[in-house]
Design an enzyme around this catalytic site. Structure first.
Site, short mmCIF file in Angstrom:
data_model
loop_
_atom_site.label_atom_id
_atom_site.label_comp_id
_atom_site.label_asym_id
_atom_site.label_seq_id
_atom_site.Cartn_x
_atom_site.Cartn_y
_atom_site.Cartn_z
N ILE A 154 -18.88 -3.25 14.94
CA ILE A 154 -18.04 -2.34 15.73
C ILE A 154 -17.97 -2.91 17.14
O ILE A 154 -18.99 -3.20 17.76
CB ILE A 154 -18.63 -0.91 15.74
CG1 ILE A 154 -18.44 -0.28 14.35
CG2 ILE A 154 -17.97 -0.06 16.82
CD1 ILE A 154 -18.86 1.18 14.26
N TYR A 183 4.90 -7.68 16.69
CA TYR A 183 4.99 -6.61 15.69
C TYR A 183 5.60 -5.35 16.30
O TYR A 183 6.56 -4.78 15.77
CB TYR A 183 3.59 -6.32 15.16
CG TYR A 183 3.52 -5.16 14.19
CD1 TYR A 183 3.86 -5.32 12.86
CD2 TYR A 183 3.10 -3.90 14.61
CE1 TYR A 183 3.78 -4.26 11.96
CE2 TYR A 183 3.02 -2.84 13.73
CZ TYR A 183 3.37 -3.02 12.40
OH TYR A 183 3.29 -1.96 11.52
N PHE A 206 0.82 -1.22 0.00
CA PHE A 206 0.00 0.00 0.00
C PHE A 206 0.86 1.28 0.00
O PHE A 206 0.85 2.06 -0.96
CB PHE A 206 -0.95 -0.08 1.21
CG PHE A 206 -1.61 1.21 1.58
CD1 PHE A 206 -2.12 2.07 0.61
CD2 PHE A 206 -1.75 1.56 2.92
CE1 PHE A 206 -2.74 3.26 0.97
CE2 PHE A 206 -2.37 2.74 3.28
CZ PHE A 206 -2.85 3.60 2.30
N ALA A 251 9.15 -3.15 3.67
CA ALA A 251 8.75 -4.57 3.64
C ALA A 251 8.58 -5.06 5.07
O ALA A 251 9.46 -4.86 5.92
CB ALA A 251 9.81 -5.41 2.93
N ASP A 288 12.65 -11.86 -1.56
CA ASP A 288 12.35 -11.84 -0.14
C ASP A 288 13.47 -11.04 0.55
O ASP A 288 14.65 -11.29 0.28
CB ASP A 288 12.34 -13.30 0.36
CG ASP A 288 11.83 -13.42 1.78
OD1 ASP A 288 12.21 -12.59 2.64
OD2 ASP A 288 11.06 -14.36 2.04
P1 NAD Z 1 1.56 -3.69 3.04
O1 NAD Z 1 1.34 -5.05 3.63
O2 NAD Z 1 0.59 -3.18 2.03
O3 NAD Z 1 3.02 -3.63 2.42
C1 NAD Z 1 4.09 -4.39 2.90
C2 NAD Z 1 4.76 -5.01 1.70
O4 NAD Z 1 5.89 -5.80 2.14
C3 NAD Z 1 3.84 -5.96 0.90
O5 NAD Z 1 3.83 -5.57 -0.46
C4 NAD Z 1 4.46 -7.33 1.08
O6 NAD Z 1 4.28 -8.15 -0.06
C5 NAD Z 1 5.93 -6.97 1.34
N1 NAD Z 1 6.64 -8.00 2.09
C6 NAD Z 1 6.23 -8.66 3.21
N2 NAD Z 1 7.15 -9.56 3.58
C7 NAD Z 1 8.17 -9.47 2.67
C8 NAD Z 1 9.41 -10.13 2.53
N3 NAD Z 1 9.79 -11.10 3.38
N4 NAD Z 1 10.22 -9.78 1.49
C9 NAD Z 1 9.84 -8.81 0.61
N5 NAD Z 1 8.67 -8.14 0.71
C10 NAD Z 1 7.86 -8.47 1.73
O7 NAD Z 1 1.68 -2.67 4.27
P2 NAD Z 1 1.67 -1.06 4.25
O8 NAD Z 1 0.40 -0.64 4.90
O9 NAD Z 1 2.06 -0.54 2.94
O10 NAD Z 1 2.84 -0.78 5.30
C11 NAD Z 1 4.16 -0.39 4.90
C12 NAD Z 1 5.03 -0.32 6.14
O11 NAD Z 1 4.50 0.64 7.06
C13 NAD Z 1 5.12 -1.63 6.90
O12 NAD Z 1 6.42 -1.76 7.40
C14 NAD Z 1 4.13 -1.45 8.02
O13 NAD Z 1 4.46 -2.25 9.15
C15 NAD Z 1 4.26 0.04 8.32
N6 NAD Z 1 3.05 0.63 8.93
C16 NAD Z 1 1.92 0.78 8.18
C17 NAD Z 1 0.80 1.37 8.77
C18 NAD Z 1 -0.48 1.59 8.00
O14 NAD Z 1 -1.39 2.24 8.54
N7 NAD Z 1 -0.63 1.13 6.79
C19 NAD Z 1 0.84 1.77 10.12
C20 NAD Z 1 2.02 1.58 10.83
C21 NAD Z 1 3.13 1.03 10.22
#
Ligand code: NAD
Length: 316
Positions: A209, A144, A11, A75, A52
């Site tokens: 909810i 996490y 995302f 990732a 990966d």
């Molecule tokens: P997402 O799951 O859409 O994106 C994470 C991506 O990492 C995915 O495309 C997945 O395929 C890839 N991935 C997972 N394991 C992998 C691996 N072993 N090797 C290569 N790629 C791998 O999540 P997001 O919402 O885009 O979040 C992005 C980052 O921001 C993450 O680190 C998440 O923890 C952090 N985050 C997001 C939010 C939120 O509100 N979306 C909030 C807090 C933190």
């Protein structure tokens, strides 16, 4: 400029990659597509490498063969529930791979301007003082959150100990297009939006909810997040620092549903269930530190939901 984004098919990563590619930059995306989608990143300026992040020899060859200006480390197993199911895998991906990449960056990247690590508001846990400042009590309660905090600390250590230019951000609740609504772990807004799409398609819909719906979160629209990421990555004073990334406002879940109802022009049936043990009641970010870099969130929750929903409708 040359950018590397791990998790760049997900995302936030794909939203940033698409924005940068559109601005004419070269972007390399590394993603194993466990959650992300290849169609999120279709642009001639984006090179996609399916890998990966635990594969250190692959990462080594990428970092040996190219010099990057900016590296974004996104990732991760991004779901708290998933991390509770799979603590060891979470640790390998969300922590060990970050340390491994930081070390490779130290060895290979000579002209790097910044490595930016995506941490999370989850590090604050359930300590009730609000709003959350970067120096508020840290109380990680899940695999996490523990791994995010440890990886964030290592990221900043690399600035202080080895002079690698690093920063970290703690995302609050980011929402927007490309958030995978098919995922059971998706953010609450993408789950709600999916129900509205169902109603518009004359399918049965509803939303549970837990509690009275007055629990609040700091929802921040993806366009504001991209702006925040670039401000942190490009500022000099952010080196070795961590920043909250939120809207700096708290919105109750009931208000989110209302905003969607207004935008979609239909009502969503809600089942109010008993509150779940351990759920955090309220959370929002103090964004004073980020504001010092020039950050001003541009989207109210209504404007963000309106743009998000319009994007979803044209997508479906
Ligand atoms: P997402 O799951 O859409 O994106 C994470 C991506 O990492 C995915 O495309 C997945 O395929 C890839 N991935 C997972 N394991 C992998 C691996 N072993 N090797 C290569 N790629 C791998 O999540 P997001 O919402 O885009 O979040 C992005 C980052 O921001 C993450 O680190 C998440 O923890 C952090 N985050 C997001 C939010 C939120 O509100 N979306 C909030 C807090 C933190």
């Amino acid at each position: 400029m040359n950018y590397l984004i791990t998790g760049g098919a997900g995302f936030i990563g794909s939203s940033l990659a698409t924005y940068l590619a559109h601005e004419g930059h070269s972007v390399t995306v590394v993603d194993d597509l466990s959650m992300g989608k290849k169609e999120n990143i279709e642009s001639k300026n984006i090179q996609f490498i399916k890998a990966d992040v635990r594969d250190s020899s692959k990462l080594k060859s990428i970092l040996k063969n190219q010099q990057f200006d900016y590296i974004f480390l996104f990732a991760a197993i991004a779901s708290v529930a998933d991390s509770i199911e799979r603590p060891i895998e979470t640790h390998n991906i969300n922590f060990e791979s970050i340390l491994q990449i930081l070390e490779l960056v130290r060895q290979t990247q000579d002209k790097l301007k910044r490595v930016l690590f995506a941490s999370s508001a989850a590090v604050y846990g359930n300590e009730p003082t609000l709003p959350k400042k970067e120096e508020s009590v840290i109380r990680p309660l899940t695999p996490y959150a523990v791994d995010k905090f440890a990886a964030e600390k290592y990221t900043l250590l690399y600035a202080n100990l080895y002079n690698v230019p690093t920063s970290a951000v703690r995302f609050f609740n980011v929402y927007g297009l490309r958030q995978n609504p098919a995922s059971v772990y998706s953010g609450v807004l993408s789950i709600i939006s999916k129900q509205f799409i169902k109603i518009l398609n004359n399918e049965k819909a509803g939303f549970n909810i837990y509690g009275d719906g007055e629990q609040t979160r700091d929802f921040v629209f993806i366009n504001d997040v991209i702006n925040a990421l670039l401000l942190v990555a490009e500022s000099n004073e952010s080196k070795g620092e961590v920043y909250n990334v939120g809207a700096g406002k708290y919105t109750p879940l009931n208000e989110i549903v209302k905003a969607f109802e207004e935008v979609a022009g239909v009502k969503l049936p809600i089942n109010y269930m008993q509150a779940r043990d351990g759920d955090i009641k309220d959370s929002y970010a103090d964004i004073t530190k980020l504001s010092r870099l020039g950050y001003v969130p541009k989207y109210t929750i209504y404007e963000g939901i309106k743009e998000y929903f319009a994007g979803l409708l044209s997508h479906y």
